[in-house]
Design an enzyme around this catalytic site. Structure first.
Site, short mmCIF file in Angstrom:
data_model
loop_
_atom_site.label_atom_id
_atom_site.label_comp_id
_atom_site.label_asym_id
_atom_site.label_seq_id
_atom_site.Cartn_x
_atom_site.Cartn_y
_atom_site.Cartn_z
N HIS A 162 0.85 -1.20 0.00
CA HIS A 162 0.00 0.00 0.00
C HIS A 162 0.88 1.25 0.00
CE1 HIS A 162 -3.69 -2.30 1.75
NE2 HIS A 162 -3.70 -2.31 0.43
N HIS B 76 -11.98 -8.78 -6.21
CA HIS B 76 -11.66 -7.44 -5.70
C HIS B 76 -10.79 -6.77 -6.75
CE1 HIS B 76 -10.19 -4.21 -3.29
NE2 HIS B 76 -9.20 -4.83 -2.71
N GLU C 40 -8.57 -4.16 -6.54
CA GLU C 40 -7.30 -3.51 -6.20
C GLU C 40 -6.16 -4.14 -7.01
OE1 GLU C 40 -5.44 -1.80 -2.00
OE2 GLU C 40 -6.81 -3.50 -1.97
N ASP D 99 -3.24 -5.33 -6.57
CA ASP D 99 -2.52 -6.54 -6.19
C ASP D 99 -3.28 -7.80 -6.59
OD1 ASP D 99 -4.20 -5.36 -4.18
OD2 ASP D 99 -3.54 -6.86 -2.74
N HIS E 190 -11.83 -5.58 2.45
CA HIS E 190 -11.81 -4.28 3.11
C HIS E 190 -12.15 -3.14 2.15
CE1 HIS E 190 -7.58 -3.04 1.74
NE2 HIS E 190 -7.74 -4.25 1.27
N ASP F 11 -9.08 -10.94 0.26
CA ASP F 11 -8.27 -10.36 1.34
C ASP F 11 -8.63 -10.91 2.72
OD1 ASP F 11 -6.46 -8.73 -0.02
OD2 ASP F 11 -7.92 -7.13 -0.25
N TYR G 284 -2.15 -8.22 10.18
CA TYR G 284 -2.99 -7.93 9.01
C TYR G 284 -4.36 -7.44 9.46
CZ TYR G 284 -4.93 -8.82 4.31
OH TYR G 284 -5.52 -8.69 3.07
N HIS H 19 -3.64 -13.51 -0.25
CA HIS H 19 -2.28 -13.27 0.24
C HIS H 19 -1.94 -14.34 1.28
CE1 HIS H 19 -2.07 -9.36 -1.69
NE2 HIS H 19 -3.14 -8.95 -1.05
#
Length: 393
Positions: free
Chosen positions: A23, A79, A81, A83, A145, A164, A192, A225
């Site tokens: 991030h 998701h 994002e 990554d 999130h 996530d 996390y 992850h």
């Protein structure tokens, strides 16, 4: 690199051993991370998530070694994002018409990031994608999130692809929870949660209850992850339920920064006073300018109370303390107490400013802070620690 996790289900991700910040510069990853993508091969072939943009070409190259790209019938993006979606543009150059299944918010996210109008198929909770003998069921997970997040469940194999949720930034050669160092795994899981999911704890509780109500058998949880949960996979769900319930241990964390060592001495004497009053409580001290901020936040998450100290500088507080408190405020910790202390040479505003910061961050604060002119008054600091110990009982 790829490996079969169950007949017809292959891990297609990337282990990033070198990653130390995530991030941007916001999250420390001392043990690296992984970007987990999964390929399901039934009568239809479906890819779940991709990897981070720097590894896009490597990802597509490895995917080609496992499957003919033209045989991929659908892509599921849990998701948007980067990554998780970073390799999507490279992949879509080869299979531009392949349908992408995601939430409505994910469509907005992906269009905004990549300026492409791909073949999007919006899904909602309860929606299904038939693969032949198997079926994927979609469950929206907003704010776990991001607003666009969802997970999917593969029946027959009883696998949850959780994105996530239930993950951790942890690089491992043997990517199963029962094959890694358990203490390291726990440290990365709670870190996390503390640094990323704490503000959404009410939603975590609700979604766990929703999933439990579905009464689905779960043999494996595959996050985006870190390691795959195959041995007692519900253990991490149980941890999340515990962490989401205003979690605290019998711990007090003392955070400070110091210019000439006097605020440090105050912190140490206050800690001694706490231990004199309550020998059973765990007390930990951290200099905010010399300790990783995400590690400190994890300790705050575990604590029932914190004390924060800084010398007064230009009628304010030291920047490392101010920055950390801003992070703490954003995480919206619940059911925790706090107090402030500091040294000063002439004006002395820091304890009052710190107390205000703590109150604004939602901490119940002890009425009187402690400010010492020039240096640490050992007796006063120890007495302050004893009073604080009594305050939080």
């Amino acid at each position: 690199m790829s490996f079969v996790i169950k007949a017809g289900v292959t891990w297609m991700g990337k282990v990033d051993w070198e990653l130390r910040k995530f991030h941007g510069e916001e999250y420390s990853t001392h043990r690296g991370s992984s970007y987990n993508s999964y390929l399901i091969q039934d009568q239809k072939t479906v890819l779940i998530d991709t990897v981070w943009l720097p590894f896009a070409q490597e990802f597509v190259h490895n995917l080609k070694q496992t499957v003919d790209l033209s045989s991929i019938d659908a892509i599921v993006l849990n998701h948007g994002e980067q990554d998780h979606s970073g390799a999507l543009p490279e992949l879509m150059r080869h299979i531009p018409d392949t349908p992408i299944y995601c939430t409505a918010n994910a469509v907005k996210s992906l269009k905004g990031q990549y300026k492409q109008d791909w073949n999007f198929n919006v899904v909602k909770t309860g929606g299904k994608l038939n693969l032949g003998k198997k079926e994927l069921t979609f469950i929206e997970m907003p704010m776990l999130h991001w607003p666009d997040t969802m997970l999917c469940y593969l029946n027959e194999d009883n696998i949850v692809f959780s994105n996530d949720a239930f993950g951790q930034h942890y690089a491992a050669a043997q990517m199963y929870n029962d094959l890694v160092d358990q203490s390291e795994l726990y440290e990365e899981c709670i870190k996390y949660y503390a640094n990323i999911l704490t503000p959404f704890s009410k939603m975590v509780t609700k979604k766990i209850n929703d999933i439990v109500a579905l009464n689905l058998p779960i043999d494996m949880i595959c996050p985006s992850h870190g390691v795959i949960w195959r041995s007692n996979p519900l253990q991490i769900v149980e941890k999340y339920a515990k962490w989401a319930a205003d979690y605290q241990e019998n711990q007090i964390t003392v955070i400070y920064d110091s210019m000439w060592g006097e605020t440090r001495r105050m912190a140490e004497e206050i800690a001694a006073g706490i231990q004199m009053s309550d020998p059973q409580v765990v007390v930990k001290l951290y200099n905010s300018s010399r300790t990783d901020k995400n590690d400190i936040i994890t300790e705050v998450f575990k604590s029932k109370a914190i004390l924060v100290g800084s010398p007064t500088v230009n009628r304010g507080i030291l920047s490392s303390v101010a920055g950390l408190l801003e992070e703490i405020k954003g995480l919206s910790f619940k059911n925790k107490k706090g107090a402030a202390f500091g040294t000063y040479g002439w004006s002395g505003e820091s304890p009052k400013l710190l107390g205000k910061f703590l109150a604004e961050a939602g901490f119940s604060t002890m009425e009187n802070s402690l400010g010492n002119l020039w240096g640490a008054d050992e007796a006063a600091c120890r007495e302050f620690g004893q009073r604080f110990s009594e305050y939080i009982r």
